[in-house]
Scaffold this motif. Structure first.
Motif, PDB file in Angstrom:
ATOM      1  N   GLY A   6      43.065  45.883  39.182  1.00 36.11           N
ATOM      2  CA  GLY A   6      44.732  45.595  40.433  1.00 36.11           C
ATOM      3  C   GLY A   6      44.939  44.586  41.182  1.00 36.11           C
ATOM      4  O   GLY A   6      46.260  44.699  40.668  1.00 36.11           O
ATOM      5  N   GLY A   7      43.732  43.578  41.228  1.00 39.73           N
ATOM      6  CA  GLY A   7      44.162  42.478  42.612  1.00 39.73           C
ATOM      7  C   GLY A   7      43.694  41.497  41.266  1.00 39.73           C
ATOM      8  O   GLY A   7      44.303  40.814  41.192  1.00 39.73           O
ATOM      9  N   ILE A  21      41.952  40.728  49.367  1.00 36.68           N
ATOM     10  CA  ILE A  21      42.663  41.072  47.598  1.00 36.68           C
ATOM     11  C   ILE A  21      42.763  42.997  48.130  1.00 36.68           C
ATOM     12  O   ILE A  21      41.172  43.645  49.024  1.00 36.68           O
ATOM     13  CB  ILE A  21      41.364  41.771  46.946  1.00 36.68           C
ATOM     14  N   ASN A  24      46.293  47.341  46.417  1.00 36.90           N
ATOM     15  CA  ASN A  24      46.010  47.416  45.028  1.00 36.90           C
ATOM     16  C   ASN A  24      45.458  48.597  44.372  1.00 36.90           C
ATOM     17  O   ASN A  24      44.590  49.506  45.302  1.00 36.90           O
ATOM     18  CB  ASN A  24      45.396  45.952  43.907  1.00 36.90           C
ATOM     19  N   SER A  25      46.089  49.208  43.113  1.00 36.43           N
ATOM     20  CA  SER A  25      45.908  49.654  42.324  1.00 36.43           C
ATOM     21  C   SER A  25      45.684  50.053  40.842  1.00 36.43           C
ATOM     22  O   SER A  25      46.314  49.390  40.564  1.00 36.43           O
ATOM     23  CB  SER A  25      46.366  51.024  43.060  1.00 36.43           C
ATOM     24  N   ALA A  26      44.550  50.602  40.239  1.00 35.35           N
ATOM     25  CA  ALA A  26      44.319  50.466  38.624  1.00 35.35           C
ATOM     26  C   ALA A  26      43.675  51.853  38.298  1.00 35.35           C
ATOM     27  O   ALA A  26      42.729  52.489  39.652  1.00 35.35           O
ATOM     28  CB  ALA A  26      43.655  49.030  38.952  1.00 35.35           C
ATOM     29  N   GLY A  30      40.183  48.834  40.921  1.00 30.34           N
ATOM     30  CA  GLY A  30      41.656  48.866  41.971  1.00 30.34           C
ATOM     31  C   GLY A  30      41.912  47.526  42.752  1.00 30.34           C
ATOM     32  O   GLY A  30      42.975  46.963  42.611  1.00 30.34           O
ATOM     33  N   GLY A  31      40.299  46.867  43.444  1.00 28.35           N
ATOM     34  CA  GLY A  31      40.608  45.149  43.744  1.00 28.35           C
ATOM     35  C   GLY A  31      40.170  44.503  42.439  1.00 28.35           C
ATOM     36  O   GLY A  31      41.333  43.412  42.419  1.00 28.35           O
ATOM     37  N   ASN A  49      41.989  49.455  48.508  1.00 32.88           N
ATOM     38  CA  ASN A  49      42.250  49.483  46.911  1.00 32.88           C
ATOM     39  C   ASN A  49      41.947  50.766  46.668  1.00 32.88           C
ATOM     40  O   ASN A  49      41.606  52.107  47.256  1.00 32.88           O
ATOM     41  CB  ASN A  49      41.576  48.726  46.782  1.00 32.88           C
ATOM     42  N   ASN A  78      38.195  51.562  50.787  1.00 34.97           N
ATOM     43  CA  ASN A  78      39.045  51.686  49.334  1.00 34.97           C
ATOM     44  C   ASN A  78      38.445  52.837  48.616  1.00 34.97           C
ATOM     45  O   ASN A  78      37.314  53.593  49.259  1.00 34.97           O
ATOM     46  CB  ASN A  78      37.891  50.624  48.240  1.00 34.97           C
TER      47      ASN A  78
END
Length: 87
Positions: A6-7, A21, A24-26, A30-31, A49, A78
């Protein structure tokens, strides 16, 4: 939502210094998602994140042989569904 990283999504040599960082999201990482390369994360905050797997940091050896060094850095707040920050 990104599939990975994400980051940052890293597949090369990288030095990340004095950075944040955050937010963010994934699906994975995520980070930061490390897939290969030699990576140094120095004096960096990775926080707030989200991801299903590896909310703060995901080191994925199935894609390569990433060498990761985290030094003087903060991993905090996180979130994953399982409650872990790094895997």
């Amino acid at each position: 939502v990104a599939p990975t990283g994400g980051g940052l999504r890293v597949f090369a040599d990288l030095q990340c210094t004095n950075s944040t960082i955050s937010g963010n999201s994934a699906d994975e990482g995520g980070g930061v998602h490390f897939g290969s390369g030699t990576c140094q994360v120095l004096d960096t905050t990775i926080a707030f994140n989200t991801a299903a797997l590896g909310a703060g940091v995901r080191i994925d050896a199935s894609l390569g042989n990433p060498q990761v060094e985290l030094r003087n850095s903060i991993l905090a707040s996180n979130l994953t569904p399982s409650g872990t920050s790094m895997n």
